[in-house]
Enzyme design. Structure first.
Site, PDB file in Angstrom:
ATOM      1  N   GLU A 198      59.028 -10.189  88.200  1.00 42.43           N
ATOM      2  CA  GLU A 198      59.482 -10.425  86.674  1.00 42.43           C
ATOM      3  C   GLU A 198      58.787 -11.711  86.022  1.00 42.43           C
ATOM      4  OE1 GLU A 198      63.758 -11.028  87.217  1.00 42.43           O
ATOM      5  OE2 GLU A 198      63.942  -9.033  88.287  1.00 42.43           O
TER       6      GLU A 198
ATOM      7  N   ASN B 167      55.901  -6.620  90.615  1.00 36.80           N
ATOM      8  CA  ASN B 167      57.320  -5.902  90.461  1.00 36.80           C
ATOM      9  C   ASN B 167      58.142  -6.557  89.105  1.00 36.80           C
ATOM     10  OD1 ASN B 167      59.232  -4.331  91.624  1.00 36.80           O
ATOM     11  ND2 ASN B 167      60.573  -6.097  91.819  1.00 36.80           N
TER      12      ASN B 167
ATOM     13  N   HIS C 205      66.181  -0.533  86.839  1.00 35.81           N
ATOM     14  CA  HIS C 205      67.511  -0.738  86.650  1.00 35.81           C
ATOM     15  C   HIS C 205      67.909   0.134  85.357  1.00 35.81           C
ATOM     16  CE1 HIS C 205      68.337  -3.243  90.067  1.00 35.81           C
ATOM     17  NE2 HIS C 205      67.117  -4.104  89.777  1.00 35.81           N
TER      18      HIS C 205
ATOM     19  N   GLU D  16      63.864  -0.445  92.676  1.00 37.70           N
ATOM     20  CA  GLU D  16      65.321  -1.126  92.678  1.00 37.70           C
ATOM     21  C   GLU D  16      66.073  -0.154  91.892  1.00 37.70           C
ATOM     22  OE1 GLU D  16      65.246  -5.073  91.319  1.00 37.70           O
ATOM     23  OE2 GLU D  16      63.346  -5.678  92.536  1.00 37.70           O
TER      24      GLU D  16
ATOM     25  N   ASP E  26      68.735   1.815  90.143  1.00 40.59           N
ATOM     26  CA  ASP E  26      70.163   2.057  89.697  1.00 40.59           C
ATOM     27  C   ASP E  26      70.478   2.586  88.413  1.00 40.59           C
ATOM     28  OD1 ASP E  26      70.247  -0.551  88.770  1.00 40.59           O
ATOM     29  OD2 ASP E  26      71.320  -1.315  90.562  1.00 40.59           O
TER      30      ASP E  26
HETATM   31  O1  9MR Z   1      71.111  -7.367  93.899  1.00 39.93           O
HETATM   32  C1  9MR Z   1      70.989  -8.967  93.818  1.00 39.93           C
HETATM   33  C2  9MR Z   1      72.198  -9.501  93.959  1.00 39.93           C
HETATM   34  O2  9MR Z   1      72.901  -9.484  94.985  1.00 39.93           O
HETATM   35  C3  9MR Z   1      71.771 -10.997  93.512  1.00 39.93           C
HETATM   36  O3  9MR Z   1      73.028 -11.918  93.488  1.00 39.93           O
HETATM   37  C4  9MR Z   1      70.996 -11.179  92.306  1.00 39.93           C
HETATM   38  C5  9MR Z   1      70.641 -12.392  92.190  1.00 39.93           C
HETATM   39  O4  9MR Z   1      69.510 -12.474  91.013  1.00 39.93           O
HETATM   40  O5  9MR Z   1      69.693 -10.246  92.632  1.00 39.93           O
HETATM   41  C6  9MR Z   1      70.068  -9.312  92.842  1.00 39.93           C
HETATM   42  O6  9MR Z   1      68.588  -8.207  92.737  1.00 39.93           O
HETATM   43  C7  9MR Z   1      67.701  -8.341  91.884  1.00 39.93           C
HETATM   44  C8  9MR Z   1      66.427  -8.433  92.499  1.00 39.93           C
HETATM   45  O7  9MR Z   1      66.129  -9.287  93.432  1.00 39.93           O
HETATM   46  C9  9MR Z   1      65.433  -8.458  91.296  1.00 39.93           C
HETATM   47  N1  9MR Z   1      65.602  -7.626  90.422  1.00 39.93           N
HETATM   48  C10 9MR Z   1      66.957  -7.687  89.754  1.00 39.93           C
HETATM   49  C11 9MR Z   1      68.033  -7.373  90.927  1.00 39.93           C
HETATM   50  C12 9MR Z   1      69.271  -7.252  90.375  1.00 39.93           C
HETATM   51  O8  9MR Z   1      69.813  -8.214  89.686  1.00 39.93           O
END
Ligand code: 9MR
Length: 547
Positions: free
Chosen positions: A164, A205, A241, A270, A272
């Site tokens: 990011e 990513n 996402h 990732e 969803d």
């Molecule tokens: O799914 C993850 C969630 O359990 C955490 O609380 C969160 C914290 O930032 O991160 C989520 O996963 C993220 C991923 O690591 C990076 N891309 C976005 C994802 C969704 O927020």
């Protein structure tokens, strides 16, 4: 230290300690046919199908473990490999969660994608507070330690090295990494990761980079530049996402292809696809189409190595906590029942995705009609195109600029420029990427916008059977000597008279300009005008759209 990567045989599943009956079915999965788990079909196509996993559920829930093990041949730790988990205090490493994920993968013949090394989030404060030299050294030693730990483990194949790093407009995100170390931190991180594991695939990513847009183009340019400089970037990750309310991104397959053409692997990391809850069958069907589109985009490009979904059950998903009112983003429901999205993933993998020999384009869609024009948007509706295989979507263009995409036969454009003439047309496409001739064009002009510097807000003063009194307050950040604002009402509502302003228009848009005496508003000042509306509904009269 280097080691030889070996393919993980499906037969390694025999080591799975749970659900032996299902495991046997997976082992028998060659050649794949329609009844097999996702991973059997994916392996037959030379792709992986993966899921993020949470260590708590892996440890505690057998249904969760069984599906994770039997349906997927790749896993990503949802949180357990992030910096806050692996190095919560300086040089104090904890690998219990990360090791548990790797052990699960070893037991179940899965590959692991390491997520993530250098990110602005879920990184402990002590890192952010370091000076530049300290931060550089912390980054290098974190990468060396975490990547190094699994460098000889054949199941850990790839890493999100930098996560990011971009803003939506394609500029670099102003993270603490960027502020302290400058943009060079990205190249440094990749070099450190290569030094720690010469064999692992090293990825950059991000989210909102699935289609062709400013952000993905910035990522494309960076990958191209850095590879030109010999920086070891092997792959890009499109998080994916997605949300039904924003539509399916445009030109995903083309985007995968252009990165592939740079010589890097592409992965969806990732996925969803959230919806406004509650679910219904129409939303489930649309979600299934989006999942299918993602799978087809990956299947269409040989350098797309696979697709990971961000968890598999709606029972555990980050979505509802982050987007209140949205959820149901995954292919299994909260009781581990398969949703249409599951079938879509399955069928894409089993059926072979788009047919590359299909070169027949769809017919042209109908000439669009336009409605609900505002200062920044308009709704277009057209009649469907037809195709020998099936139309998968439509793109709306103004000249050569794509204004938006839809999977159905209408689209509400947003982000248009006020008081501007547009001539738009629609193009249909199919799964194989064939595009139709252009539809006929339609012209419309967006409404004038508000006066510079003033923001309107609406208040319902009172209502009665058949009508209501509304009030608009304009608050001006900068001084103005005249103003104009437009209200758009849904059909069935009309404005009949106004005071403290001049009104024009007969619906659905009504434009109000200042009266002789209230055009001048100082910076920070405001003015209010009122009006009477007619309306035959019950309950609270609808609020207008303001511009
Ligand atoms: O799914 C993850 C969630 O359990 C955490 O609380 C969160 C914290 O930032 O991160 C989520 O996963 C993220 C991923 O690591 C990076 N891309 C976005 C994802 C969704 O927020």
């Amino acid at each position: 230290m280097s080691r030889t990567r070996r393919a993980i045989a499906v037969g390694a599943l025999a080591l799975l300690p749970i659900a032996p009956a299902v495991v046997t079915a997976v082992v028998a999965a060659s050649p794949a046919h329609a009844s097999q788990p996702l991973r059997a079909h994916a392996e037959a196509r030379g792709k992986f199908i993966g899921t993020a996993v949470a260590t708590t559920q892996l440890a505690n829930e057998s249904s969760y473990r069984t599906i994770a093990a039997t349906e997927f041949d790749q896993i990503t730790a949802e949180n357990a490999m992030k910096w806050e988990s692996t190095e919560p205090s300086p040089n104090q490493f904890t690998f219990s969660g990360a090791d548990a994920v790797v052990a699960f993968a070893e037991q179940n013949g899965q590959q692991v994608h390491g997520h993530t090394l250098v990110w602005h989030s879920q990184t402990p404060n002590w890192v952010e507070n370091l000076d530049a030299a300290g931060m550089r050294s912390a980054m290098n030693s974190h990468i060396a330690k975490v990547v190094g730990r699994y460098a000889d483990n054949p199941v850990v194949r790839s890493w999100d090295v930098v996560n990011e790093a971009f803003n939506e407009d394609g500029t670099m995100r102003d993270s603490f990494w960027y502020r302290k170390l400058g943009g060079g931190y990205i190249a440094d991180a990749f070099r450190a990761a290569r030094a720690a594991d010469p064999d692992a695939k090293l990825c950059i990513n991000d989210y909102n980079v699935e289609g062709v847009n400013s952000k993905s183009t910035a990522m494309y340019n960076l990958v191209k530049t850095l590879r030109g400089q010999g920086v070891p970037i092997d792959c890009v990750g499109f998080q994916g996402h997605l949300s039904l309310q924003y539509g399916f991104p445009g030109q995903v397959r083309e985007n995968v292809q252009r990165f592939a053409d740079l010589g890097v692997d592409v992965r969806f990391t990732e996925i969803d696809i959230r919806m406004k809850t509650p679910r219904d069958s129409a939303k489930d069907a649309q979600q299934a189409t989006y999942y299918r589109n993602v799978m087809d985009a990956c299947l269409a490009v040989s350098r797309c190595v696979g697709v990971t979904i961000w968890g598999f059950t709606d029972k555990y998903s980050w979505v509802p906590d982050t987007f209140p009112g949205e959820g149901a983003a995954l292919p299994y429901d909260e009781n581990y029942g398969r949703k249409p999205a599951y079938t879509a993933i399955h069928d894409a993998l089993a059926a072979g995705g788009p047919d590359p020999s299909d070169t027949t384009p769809p017919t042209a869609p109908g000439r669009p009609s336009v409605s609900a024009v505002t200062s920044s948007g308009a709704t277009l509706t057209w009649t469907a195109a037809t195709d020998n295989v099936g139309v998968t979507g439509y793109d709306v263009y103004s000249g050569t600029t794509r204004l938006g995409s839809a999977t159905g036969t209408s689209l509400t454009l947003t982000g248009l420029t006020p008081n501007t003439a547009y001539t738009v047309h629609v193009v249909a496409r199919d799964a194989a990427g064939n595009t139709s001739p252009a539809s006929g064009t339609v012209d419309f002009t967006t409404l004038a916008g508000q006066s510079t510097g003033c923001t309107p807000s609406y208040r319902l003063v009172n209502s009665w059977p058949g009508g209501f009194q509304g009030e608009i307050t304009l608050r001006c950040a900068s001084a103005v000597t005249s103003w104009k604002t437009t209200l758009i009402y849904p059909s069935g509502v009309g404005v009949t008279q106004a005071w403290s302003s001049r009104m024009s228009g007969s619906g659905p848009a009504y434009t109000f300009t200042n009266a002789d005496w209230n055009g001048t508003i100082p910076a920070g000042g405001s003015t209010t005008f009122g009006y009477i509306g007619s309306w035959n509904g019950t309950g609270t009269p609808p609020a207008p759209a303001l511009s």
